[in-house]
Design a protein around this motif. Structure first.
Motif, PDB file in Angstrom:
ATOM      1  N   MET A 253     -34.241  37.396   7.078  1.00 36.00           N
ATOM      2  CA  MET A 253     -35.083  36.462   6.272  1.00 36.00           C
ATOM      3  C   MET A 253     -36.724  36.950   6.697  1.00 36.00           C
ATOM      4  O   MET A 253     -37.681  36.334   5.483  1.00 36.00           O
ATOM      5  CB  MET A 253     -34.571  35.374   7.425  1.00 36.00           C
ATOM      6  CG  MET A 253     -35.754  34.093   6.234  1.00 36.00           C
ATOM      7  SD  MET A 253     -35.458  32.458   7.721  1.00 36.00           S
ATOM      8  CE  MET A 253     -35.990  33.449   9.622  1.00 36.00           C
ATOM      9  N   ILE A 254     -37.460  37.504   8.108  1.00 36.01           N
ATOM     10  CA  ILE A 254     -38.357  37.474   7.459  1.00 36.01           C
ATOM     11  C   ILE A 254     -39.251  38.348   6.902  1.00 36.01           C
ATOM     12  O   ILE A 254     -40.666  38.526   6.529  1.00 36.01           O
ATOM     13  CB  ILE A 254     -39.062  38.027   9.644  1.00 36.01           C
ATOM     14  CG1 ILE A 254     -38.905  35.730  10.279  1.00 36.01           C
ATOM     15  CG2 ILE A 254     -40.335  37.730   9.332  1.00 36.01           C
ATOM     16  CD1 ILE A 254     -38.570  36.244  11.527  1.00 36.01           C
TER      17      ILE A 254
ATOM     18  N   SER B 228     -32.386  37.740  16.105  1.00 38.88           N
ATOM     19  CA  SER B 228     -31.688  38.303  15.411  1.00 38.88           C
ATOM     20  C   SER B 228     -31.054  39.198  14.277  1.00 38.88           C
ATOM     21  O   SER B 228     -32.669  39.030  13.354  1.00 38.88           O
ATOM     22  CB  SER B 228     -30.486  36.891  15.177  1.00 38.88           C
ATOM     23  OG  SER B 228     -31.248  36.233  14.333  1.00 38.88           O
TER      24      SER B 228
ATOM     25  N   LEU C 298     -40.187  37.486  16.599  1.00 35.11           N
ATOM     26  CA  LEU C 298     -39.236  36.986  16.393  1.00 35.11           C
ATOM     27  C   LEU C 298     -37.717  37.617  15.755  1.00 35.11           C
ATOM     28  O   LEU C 298     -36.539  37.079  15.446  1.00 35.11           O
ATOM     29  CB  LEU C 298     -38.953  35.311  15.472  1.00 35.11           C
ATOM     30  CG  LEU C 298     -39.601  34.227  16.756  1.00 35.11           C
ATOM     31  CD1 LEU C 298     -40.236  32.398  15.536  1.00 35.11           C
ATOM     32  CD2 LEU C 298     -39.015  33.743  17.461  1.00 35.11           C
ATOM     33  N   ARG C 299     -38.349  38.763  14.335  1.00 41.64           N
ATOM     34  CA  ARG C 299     -36.971  39.434  14.493  1.00 41.64           C
ATOM     35  C   ARG C 299     -36.815  40.597  15.238  1.00 41.64           C
ATOM     36  O   ARG C 299     -34.876  40.383  14.596  1.00 41.64           O
ATOM     37  CB  ARG C 299     -38.601  41.231  13.741  1.00 41.64           C
ATOM     38  CG  ARG C 299     -39.242  39.963  12.636  1.00 41.64           C
ATOM     39  CD  ARG C 299     -40.345  41.307  11.786  1.00 41.64           C
ATOM     40  NE  ARG C 299     -39.531  41.907  11.668  1.00 41.64           N
ATOM     41  CZ  ARG C 299     -39.594  43.692  11.204  1.00 41.64           C
ATOM     42  NH1 ARG C 299     -39.902  43.435  12.607  1.00 41.64           N
ATOM     43  NH2 ARG C 299     -38.662  44.171  10.969  1.00 41.64           N
TER      44      ARG C 299
ATOM     45  N   TRP D  13     -32.951  36.536  11.083  1.00 39.04           N
ATOM     46  CA  TRP D  13     -33.931  36.616  11.751  1.00 39.04           C
ATOM     47  C   TRP D  13     -34.837  37.363  10.703  1.00 39.04           C
ATOM     48  O   TRP D  13     -35.646  37.217  10.157  1.00 39.04           O
ATOM     49  CB  TRP D  13     -34.388  35.974  12.594  1.00 39.04           C
ATOM     50  CG  TRP D  13     -34.055  34.322  12.902  1.00 39.04           C
ATOM     51  CD1 TRP D  13     -33.093  33.576  12.404  1.00 39.04           C
ATOM     52  CD2 TRP D  13     -34.437  33.480  13.486  1.00 39.04           C
ATOM     53  NE1 TRP D  13     -33.003  32.252  12.680  1.00 39.04           N
ATOM     54  CE2 TRP D  13     -34.184  32.288  14.062  1.00 39.04           C
ATOM     55  CE3 TRP D  13     -35.673  33.971  15.189  1.00 39.04           C
ATOM     56  CZ2 TRP D  13     -34.402  31.211  14.925  1.00 39.04           C
ATOM     57  CZ3 TRP D  13     -35.621  33.085  16.187  1.00 39.04           C
ATOM     58  CH2 TRP D  13     -35.223  31.518  15.585  1.00 39.04           C
ATOM     59  N   LYS D  14     -34.340  38.697  10.993  1.00 40.21           N
ATOM     60  CA  LYS D  14     -34.902  39.776  10.802  1.00 40.21           C
ATOM     61  C   LYS D  14     -34.391  39.954   9.145  1.00 40.21           C
ATOM     62  O   LYS D  14     -35.938  40.162   8.553  1.00 40.21           O
ATOM     63  CB  LYS D  14     -34.464  41.376  11.444  1.00 40.21           C
ATOM     64  CG  LYS D  14     -35.543  42.174  11.019  1.00 40.21           C
ATOM     65  CD  LYS D  14     -34.666  43.607  11.431  1.00 40.21           C
ATOM     66  CE  LYS D  14     -35.442  44.158  11.281  1.00 40.21           C
ATOM     67  NZ  LYS D  14     -35.504  44.658  10.237  1.00 40.21           N
TER      68      LYS D  14
ATOM     69  N   ILE E 184     -39.570  28.213  10.989  1.00 38.01           N
ATOM     70  CA  ILE E 184     -40.324  29.150  11.466  1.00 38.01           C
ATOM     71  C   ILE E 184     -41.293  30.200  10.262  1.00 38.01           C
ATOM     72  O   ILE E 184     -42.335  30.800  10.566  1.00 38.01           O
ATOM     73  CB  ILE E 184     -39.260  30.256  11.379  1.00 38.01           C
ATOM     74  CG1 ILE E 184     -38.474  30.128  11.968  1.00 38.01           C
ATOM     75  CG2 ILE E 184     -38.901  31.834  11.416  1.00 38.01           C
ATOM     76  CD1 ILE E 184     -36.548  30.839  12.506  1.00 38.01           C
TER      77      ILE E 184
ATOM     78  N   PHE F 173     -29.822  26.338   8.832  1.00 37.28           N
ATOM     79  CA  PHE F 173     -30.506  27.482   8.741  1.00 37.28           C
ATOM     80  C   PHE F 173     -31.439  27.411   8.252  1.00 37.28           C
ATOM     81  O   PHE F 173     -33.206  28.101   7.796  1.00 37.28           O
ATOM     82  CB  PHE F 173     -29.782  29.040   7.952  1.00 37.28           C
ATOM     83  CG  PHE F 173     -30.340  30.435   7.945  1.00 37.28           C
ATOM     84  CD1 PHE F 173     -30.216  31.141   9.635  1.00 37.28           C
ATOM     85  CD2 PHE F 173     -31.456  30.724   7.394  1.00 37.28           C
ATOM     86  CE1 PHE F 173     -31.183  32.123   9.746  1.00 37.28           C
ATOM     87  CE2 PHE F 173     -31.987  32.016   7.318  1.00 37.28           C
ATOM     88  CZ  PHE F 173     -31.962  32.882   8.863  1.00 37.28           C
TER      89      PHE F 173
ATOM     90  N   GLN G  89     -34.333  25.884  10.054  1.00 40.68           N
ATOM     91  CA  GLN G  89     -35.039  26.885  10.305  1.00 40.68           C
ATOM     92  C   GLN G  89     -36.142  27.605   9.900  1.00 40.68           C
ATOM     93  O   GLN G  89     -37.365  27.662  10.298  1.00 40.68           O
ATOM     94  CB  GLN G  89     -33.933  27.714  11.613  1.00 40.68           C
ATOM     95  CG  GLN G  89     -32.778  27.386  12.040  1.00 40.68           C
ATOM     96  CD  GLN G  89     -31.907  28.164  13.236  1.00 40.68           C
ATOM     97  OE1 GLN G  89     -31.992  29.787  12.547  1.00 40.68           O
ATOM     98  NE2 GLN G  89     -30.272  27.635  12.929  1.00 40.68           N
ATOM     99  N   GLU G  90     -35.795  27.808   8.460  1.00 39.94           N
ATOM    100  CA  GLU G  90     -36.557  28.943   7.896  1.00 39.94           C
ATOM    101  C   GLU G  90     -38.269  27.922   7.487  1.00 39.94           C
ATOM    102  O   GLU G  90     -39.296  28.404   8.230  1.00 39.94           O
ATOM    103  CB  GLU G  90     -35.958  29.059   6.763  1.00 39.94           C
ATOM    104  CG  GLU G  90     -37.226  30.456   6.059  1.00 39.94           C
ATOM    105  CD  GLU G  90     -36.057  30.637   5.123  1.00 39.94           C
ATOM    106  OE1 GLU G  90     -36.842  31.517   4.083  1.00 39.94           O
ATOM    107  OE2 GLU G  90     -34.775  29.861   4.434  1.00 39.94           O
TER     108      GLU G  90
END
Length: 377
Positions: free
Chosen positions: A35-36, A29, A25-26, A32-33, A14, A7, A10-11
């Motif tokens: 995180m963003i 999942s 992308l939010r 991801w939401k 992204i 993960f 991935q961050e």
């Protein structure tokens, strides 16, 4: 993205994507939401200098007198890529909005006489087309004026509005000039206004519009009046506000700037450096502050207008100046870009009523994307 990729990897991938892709992308999942939308991710995304830079131009159309906002992609193809911004509803309800400034991709507009009969500030993210309106508390003082400051603290990534109530010097008695300002602060994380009671300047300082936000500081041009031999005498200085420790400071200017008519000085920035513009007749001197607050100023160059009045409004990423050119002292002006090396002017094809132009650079940001109560368009 494959679950085989860790993960945190991935961050890292992204956070290098542009804002429009991140908004999409939010919805992939919840992870991801989350995180963003996090402040840590927004700060990390903002720190990447590979993102496109934009040049915002606000002006009043001389034909229909409407306020218009145009954004240019500030790259090697400038000024080919441009697009008109649609104002959010929170801005449209304002009566006489003033664009206070831009910080971390957020615009701050302020209106003391809006249609809703209460002073309002609007924070607007044009990259994701979201905004939030903030009611500004009214002050019931005689002989006062309000100055609004705006910036985003680079440490907390928290938008901040500063309301300074300063009293006109003609109203104050000389023995009251050392009394402190009245200052209130609004932070978006708290959603509240609070009184700042320490680290204030005295009423002997009077700040003027416009402002510039650079890194952790908000800067204004200011006049400093002190009683000398029974009379109040003034000189030009720069007042700063540190958004991280919430304290005011003063930057002294070289004598050629400190004693120049204050109406012929203007504060601006080149990339992330503070500059002062000094006007005299048809000549504009550009001075840059070195090494942060309290350091020396160096004159970069002088612009001599071959014909017609000219006013410097801002700077491109490459340092070229964006200027307003007029055939006469009154009437509409034309926006041009000036290269100080070649001394060449390029017309941007934008004509606006006098003194209506505002120019500032910005980068895309994710700020406000997690605000459910924001208006969008």
């Amino acid at each position: 993205m494959s679950d085989l990729i860790a993960f945190h990897i991935q961050e890292e991938i992204i956070k290098r994507l542009p804002v429009k892709q991140l908004i999409q992308l939010r919805s992939v999942s919840k992870a991801w939401k989350s995180m963003i939308d996090s402040s840590d991710f927004i700060a990390a995304h903002s720190s990447h200098h590979t993102h496109l830079q934009y040049l915002l131009v606000k002006y009043q159309d001389p034909v229909d007198t409407e306020e218009k906002y145009v954004s240019f992609v500030d790259d090697d193809n400038f000024p080919e890529q441009r697009f008109v911004l649609t104002l959010p509803s929170s801005v449209q309800i304002l009566n006489l909005p003033i664009l206070i400034g831009i910080s971390h991709g957020l615009l701050c507009l302020y209106d003391n006489y809006p249609k809703l009969r209460t002073a309002m500030a609007v924070l607007w993210n044009p990259s994701i087309r979201k905004s939030i309106a903030v009611a500004v508390p009214n002050e019931m003082y005689v002989g006062h004026e309000t100055v609004i400051g705006f910036g985003v603290c680079p440490v907390t990534i928290d938008p901040m509005i500063i309301k300074i109530t300063q009293f006109n010097w003609w109203y104050n008695k000389k023995n009251e000039i050392n009394n402190p300002w009245k200052v209130k602060i609004y932070t978006m994380s708290s959603g509240k206004w609070r009184i700042l009671s320490s680290n204030l300047l005295s009423k002997s300082f009077r700040v003027t519009f416009p402002q510039v936000a650079i890194d952790r500081f908000i800067y204004w041009c200011a006049l400093h009046k002190v009683p000398i031999d029974g009379r109040l005498r003034s000189c030009n200085v720069i007042v700063s506000f540190d958004m991280c420790n919430e304290s005011f400071g003063v930057v002294d200017l070289p004598d050629s700037l400190a004693h120049h008519p204050n109406t012929q000085l203007c504060i601006s920035k080149v990339r992330e450096s503070l500059v002062m513009l000094k006007y005299k007749n048809r000549v504009c001197d550009v001075w840059m502050m070195e090494d942060g607050v309290g350091k020396s100023f160096t004159k970069l160059y002088t612009i001599k207008a071959p014909h017609g009045p000219k006013k410097t409004l801002g700077f491109r990423k490459n340092g070229n100046l964006v200027m307003e050119v007029k055939d006469h002292l009154i009437g509409p002006g034309t926006l041009v870009v000036y290269d100080p090396n070649s001394k060449h002017f390029d017309d941007l094809g934008i004509c606006g009523n006098g003194d209506s132009f505002f120019v500032n650079s910005y980068m895309e940001t994710l700020l406000l994307c997690d605000r459910l109560d924001c208006s969008s368009n």
